[in-house]
Design a protein around this motif. Structure first.
Motif, PDB file in Angstrom:
ATOM      1  N   ASP A   1     -27.448 -95.556 -34.089  1.00 27.65           N
ATOM      2  CA  ASP A   1     -26.773 -96.820 -34.336  1.00 27.65           C
ATOM      3  C   ASP A   1     -27.783 -97.922 -34.663  1.00 27.65           C
ATOM      4  OD1 ASP A   1     -24.284 -98.412 -34.305  1.00 27.65           O
ATOM      5  OD2 ASP A   1     -25.252 -99.439 -32.631  1.00 27.65           O
ATOM      6  N   LEU A   2     -28.912 -97.891 -33.972  1.00 31.84           N
ATOM      7  CA  LEU A   2     -29.955 -98.873 -34.226  1.00 31.84           C
ATOM      8  C   LEU A   2     -30.507 -98.714 -35.630  1.00 31.84           C
ATOM      9  CD1 LEU A   2     -31.781-101.143 -33.163  1.00 31.84           C
ATOM     10  CD2 LEU A   2     -33.337 -99.387 -32.310  1.00 31.84           C
ATOM     11  N   ASP A   3     -30.745 -97.472 -36.088  1.00 33.34           N
ATOM     12  CA  ASP A   3     -31.230 -97.231 -37.445  1.00 33.34           C
ATOM     13  C   ASP A   3     -30.226 -97.719 -38.480  1.00 33.34           C
ATOM     14  OD1 ASP A   3     -33.556 -96.124 -36.540  1.00 33.34           O
ATOM     15  OD2 ASP A   3     -32.889 -94.044 -36.735  1.00 33.34           O
ATOM     16  N   HIS A   4     -28.953 -97.489 -38.198  1.00 33.38           N
ATOM     17  CA  HIS A   4     -27.906 -97.929 -39.109  1.00 33.38           C
ATOM     18  C   HIS A   4     -27.944 -99.445 -39.275  1.00 33.38           C
ATOM     19  CE1 HIS A   4     -23.924 -98.044 -41.008  1.00 33.38           C
ATOM     20  NE2 HIS A   4     -23.676 -99.069 -40.232  1.00 33.38           N
ATOM     21  N   ARG A   5     -28.023-100.165 -38.173  1.00 24.17           N
ATOM     22  CA  ARG A   5     -28.054-101.625 -38.234  1.00 24.17           C
ATOM     23  C   ARG A   5     -29.313-102.126 -38.942  1.00 24.17           C
ATOM     24  NH1 ARG A   5     -24.352-104.145 -34.913  1.00 24.17           N
ATOM     25  NH2 ARG A   5     -23.131-102.745 -33.591  1.00 24.17           N
ATOM     26  N   ARG A   6     -30.438-101.460 -38.694  1.00 26.09           N
ATOM     27  CA  ARG A   6     -31.689-101.864 -39.328  1.00 26.09           C
ATOM     28  C   ARG A   6     -31.615-101.669 -40.843  1.00 26.09           C
ATOM     29  NH1 ARG A   6     -34.841 -98.444 -37.004  1.00 26.09           N
ATOM     30  NH2 ARG A   6     -35.339 -99.755 -35.204  1.00 26.09           N
ATOM     31  N   ASN A   7     -31.115-100.515 -41.289  1.00 25.95           N
ATOM     32  CA  ASN A   7     -30.987-100.252 -42.721  1.00 25.95           C
ATOM     33  C   ASN A   7     -30.022-101.227 -43.385  1.00 25.95           C
ATOM     34  OD1 ASN A   7     -32.772 -98.120 -42.514  1.00 25.95           O
ATOM     35  ND2 ASN A   7     -31.164 -96.571 -42.329  1.00 25.95           N
ATOM     36  N   ARG A   8     -28.959-101.540 -42.684  1.00 27.10           N
ATOM     37  CA  ARG A   8     -27.976-102.489 -43.219  1.00 27.10           C
ATOM     38  C   ARG A   8     -28.591-103.867 -43.412  1.00 27.10           C
ATOM     39  NH1 ARG A   8     -24.120-104.524 -39.701  1.00 27.10           N
ATOM     40  NH2 ARG A   8     -22.434-105.686 -40.680  1.00 27.10           N
ATOM     41  N   GLU A   9     -29.381-104.296 -42.451  1.00 31.17           N
ATOM     42  CA  GLU A   9     -30.032-105.599 -42.546  1.00 31.17           C
ATOM     43  C   GLU A   9     -31.091-105.590 -43.648  1.00 31.17           C
ATOM     44  OE1 GLU A   9     -31.027-109.509 -42.021  1.00 31.17           O
ATOM     45  OE2 GLU A   9     -29.240-108.378 -41.423  1.00 31.17           O
ATOM     46  N   GLU A  10     -31.820-104.479 -43.815  1.00 36.28           N
ATOM     47  CA  GLU A  10     -32.805-104.380 -44.893  1.00 36.28           C
ATOM     48  C   GLU A  10     -32.119-104.476 -46.258  1.00 36.28           C
ATOM     49  OE1 GLU A  10     -34.947-100.769 -44.358  1.00 36.28           O
ATOM     50  OE2 GLU A  10     -36.123-101.509 -42.643  1.00 36.28           O
ATOM     51  N   ALA A  11     -30.964-103.825 -46.398  1.00 40.81           N
ATOM     52  CA  ALA A  11     -30.221-103.884 -47.659  1.00 40.81           C
ATOM     53  C   ALA A  11     -29.756-105.307 -47.945  1.00 40.81           C
ATOM     54  CB  ALA A  11     -29.031-102.927 -47.611  1.00 40.81           C
ATOM     55  N   ARG A  12     -29.295-106.004 -46.905  1.00 39.00           N
ATOM     56  CA  ARG A  12     -28.837-107.388 -47.094  1.00 39.00           C
ATOM     57  C   ARG A  12     -29.993-108.291 -47.519  1.00 39.00           C
ATOM     58  NH1 ARG A  12     -29.028-112.098 -45.212  1.00 39.00           N
ATOM     59  NH2 ARG A  12     -30.438-111.464 -43.545  1.00 39.00           N
ATOM     60  N   ARG A  13     -31.141-108.121 -46.868  1.00 35.59           N
ATOM     61  CA  ARG A  13     -32.305-108.949 -47.225  1.00 35.59           C
ATOM     62  C   ARG A  13     -32.772-108.665 -48.651  1.00 35.59           C
ATOM     63  NH1 ARG A  13     -34.327-107.948 -41.815  1.00 35.59           N
ATOM     64  NH2 ARG A  13     -35.699-106.337 -42.685  1.00 35.59           N
ATOM     65  N   LEU A  14     -32.733-107.378 -49.054  1.00 39.02           N
ATOM     66  CA  LEU A  14     -33.118-107.021 -50.411  1.00 39.02           C
ATOM     67  C   LEU A  14     -32.197-107.701 -51.423  1.00 39.02           C
ATOM     68  CD1 LEU A  14     -34.698-105.349 -52.508  1.00 39.02           C
ATOM     69  CD2 LEU A  14     -33.067-103.489 -52.103  1.00 39.02           C
ATOM     70  N   ALA A  15     -30.890-107.618 -51.208  1.00 41.87           N
ATOM     71  CA  ALA A  15     -29.941-108.237 -52.125  1.00 41.87           C
ATOM     72  C   ALA A  15     -30.168-109.740 -52.203  1.00 41.87           C
ATOM     73  CB  ALA A  15     -28.512-107.934 -51.683  1.00 41.87           C
ATOM     74  N   ALA A  16     -30.379-110.386 -51.059  1.00 41.55           N
ATOM     75  CA  ALA A  16     -30.582-111.842 -51.035  1.00 41.55           C
ATOM     76  C   ALA A  16     -31.855-112.222 -51.796  1.00 41.55           C
ATOM     77  CB  ALA A  16     -30.647-112.329 -49.591  1.00 41.55           C
ATOM     78  N   ARG A  17     -32.928-111.457 -51.609  1.00 36.90           N
ATOM     79  CA  ARG A  17     -34.186-111.769 -52.292  1.00 36.90           C
ATOM     80  C   ARG A  17     -34.045-111.605 -53.802  1.00 36.90           C
ATOM     81  NH1 ARG A  17     -38.147-108.655 -54.274  1.00 36.90           N
ATOM     82  NH2 ARG A  17     -37.527-106.753 -53.159  1.00 36.90           N
ATOM     83  N   VAL A  18     -33.468-110.493 -54.240  1.00 37.63           N
ATOM     84  CA  VAL A  18     -33.339-110.245 -55.674  1.00 37.63           C
ATOM     85  C   VAL A  18     -32.456-111.295 -56.334  1.00 37.63           C
ATOM     86  CG1 VAL A  18     -32.416-108.652 -57.402  1.00 37.63           C
ATOM     87  CG2 VAL A  18     -33.797-107.780 -55.511  1.00 37.63           C
ATOM     88  N   MET A  19     -31.328-111.619 -55.728  1.00 32.68           N
ATOM     89  CA  MET A  19     -30.426-112.596 -56.334  1.00 32.68           C
ATOM     90  C   MET A  19     -31.060-113.990 -56.377  1.00 32.68           C
ATOM     91  SD  MET A  19     -27.927-110.945 -57.441  1.00 32.68           S
ATOM     92  CE  MET A  19     -27.629-109.176 -57.320  1.00 32.68           C
ATOM     93  N   SER A  20     -31.849-114.314 -55.375  1.00 30.72           N
ATOM     94  CA  SER A  20     -32.566-115.588 -55.396  1.00 30.72           C
ATOM     95  C   SER A  20     -33.585-115.606 -56.532  1.00 30.72           C
ATOM     96  CB  SER A  20     -33.264-115.812 -54.052  1.00 30.72           C
ATOM     97  OG  SER A  20     -34.039-116.998 -54.081  1.00 30.72           O
TER      98      SER A  20
END
Length: 300
Positions: free
Chosen positions: A59-78
Motif C-alpha cells: 500500500d505504501l508503494d502504491h501511494r508513493r508511485n501515485r504521488e510520483e506520477a502526480r508530481r511528474l504531471a504537474a512538472r511537465v504541464m508547468s
C-alpha cells in the motif's frame, strides 16, 4: 480534440506522453485530464503479522508511485505552460442539474478557448478504468509499450475499450509542431477508415499528407486513389504514394517509407488482423508498436 485523457506513470516514458498531450491541447485549445495509472496492491488475506507487513508495504508503494506520477504531471504541464484547472464537475453525479451554478459549469465545459489540465485523484485506477473512462474523451494519449515502461495491456485497454482513438508517444521527446507531415497507411480496412475519420483535426492542420497504399493488393476494397480524393475534397493537402506489392502489410516497410518521406505522424488502423493471429504470425500493428520512433495515431 478538446478532451484529452493521459494516464501518468512513474517511468521515464510517461513524460513523453504528457508532453505530446500538452502539444495537442495547445494546438486545439483542449483540456487534459491526468490520473495515476496503477494496479491495486495485492491483498494478503492471512492473519500472520508478516502478511500484514507485506500488505502495508504494498500500500505504501502504491501511494508513493501515485504521488510520483502526480508530481511528474504537474512538472511537465508547468514546463509546457498548460494551466492547472479544477477538475470539472461530473454531470452524471447526483447533484441537481437545476441547482444554481451547475448550469454554468456544464455550459462552459465545451467552450474551451485555451489549453488547460486537471488532475483526477482516482484511487487505484488501472487499465480497466482507463478503457471505460476514455469513452468520455476525444483522445487518449499513451506510451509505446516497452519492457521497462508502459504495458501493452494499457495501450490495448485504451484502444479496444474507449471507443475512440489513441495517440502513441515514442520513447523519446517529440519535436514541437509534430503532425505537419502525416503518413496514412491505407490497407482498405474499416479500422483504417475509422482512424482517418477520428484524425480529421490533425489532417486539416497538416501541411502535407501522404496516403501510402498497395493498390494491387486491395481487391474490391477502396483504392488509395479513392482515399486521396476523399481527403482532397475536405481541403486536405494530400498525395498518393504506392508501395511495392505487399508493403502495406508490413509494419517495418510502413515505418521505413514514412520516415523516408519525412513524416512526423503516422495514421494506422490497429489490428486489422486479429490479435491472436498477430501474436503467432506477426503483423503490421505489432511491428509498429514494437519499433516506431514516430508518434502514431490509431483506432480500431
Amino acid at each position: 480534440m478538446k478532451a484529452i485523457l493521459v494516464p501518468a506513470e512513474s517511468h521515464d516514458d510517461s513524460e513523453h506522453a504528457l508532453r505530446m498531450a500538452a502539444e495537442v491541447a495547445r494546438r486545439f485549445s483542449g483540456r487534459i485530464e491526468c490520473f495515476a495509472l496503477q494496479m491495486p496492491p495485492l491483498v494478503n488475506l492471512t492473519w500472520d503479522p508478516a502478511g500484514v507487513a507485506i500488505m502495508s508495504g504494498a500500500d505504501l508503494d502504491h501511494r508513493r508511485n501515485r504521488e510520483e506520477a502526480r508530481r511528474l504531471a504537474a512538472r511537465v504541464m508547468s514546463e509546457e505552460d498548460v494551466a492547472l484547472e479544477p477538475l470539472a464537475d461530473d454531470p452524471s453525479s447526483e447533484e441537481d442539474p437545476a441547482r444554481p451554478g451547475t448550469e454554468t459549469v456544464l455550459a462552459g465545459a465545451g467552450a474551451v478557448t485555451r489549453a488547460g489540465w486537471a488532475w483526477n485523484d482516482k484511487m487505484m485506477a488501472g487499465d480497466a478504468f482507463l478503457g471505460a473512462y476514455g469513452r468520455a474523451f476525444d483522445l487518449t494519449v499513451v506510451c509505446r509499450p516497452r519492457p521497462e515502461g508502459a504495458s501493452i495491456t494499457t495501450l490495448e485497454s485504451a484502444l479496444f475499450e474507449s471507443g475512440g482513438p489513441i495517440l502513441i508517444a515514442p520513447p523519446h521527446r517529440v519535436k514541437q509542431g509534430f503532425g505537419k507531415t502525416i503518413a496514412v497507411a491505407w490497407n482498405g480496412s474499416s479500422e483504417t477508415a475509422r482512424t482517418i475519420a477520428f484524425a480529421r483535426p490533425f489532417l486539416r492542420a497538416a501541411e502535407r499528407v501522404i496516403v501510402l497504399a498497395d493498390d494491387g493488393g486491395l481487391n474490391d476494397q477502396p483504392s488509395g486513389a479513392m482515399i486521396q480524393r476523399r481527403l482532397s475534397a475536405c481541403g486536405v493537402p494530400v498525395e498518393l504514394k504506392t508501395m511495392p506489392s505487399g508493403g502495406i502489410r508490413s509494419g517495418e516497410a510502413i515505418l521505413k517509407e514514412a520516415t523516408a518521406l519525412g513524416a512526423d505522424l503516422l495514421l494506422k488502423g490497429a489490428y486489422t488482423q486479429s490479435r491472436l493471429r498477430q501474436m503467432i504470425f506477426g503483423g503490421a500493428t505489432s511491428q509498429i508498436l514494437a519499433k516506431t520512433e514516430l508518434p502514431v495515431f490509431m483506432a480500431h
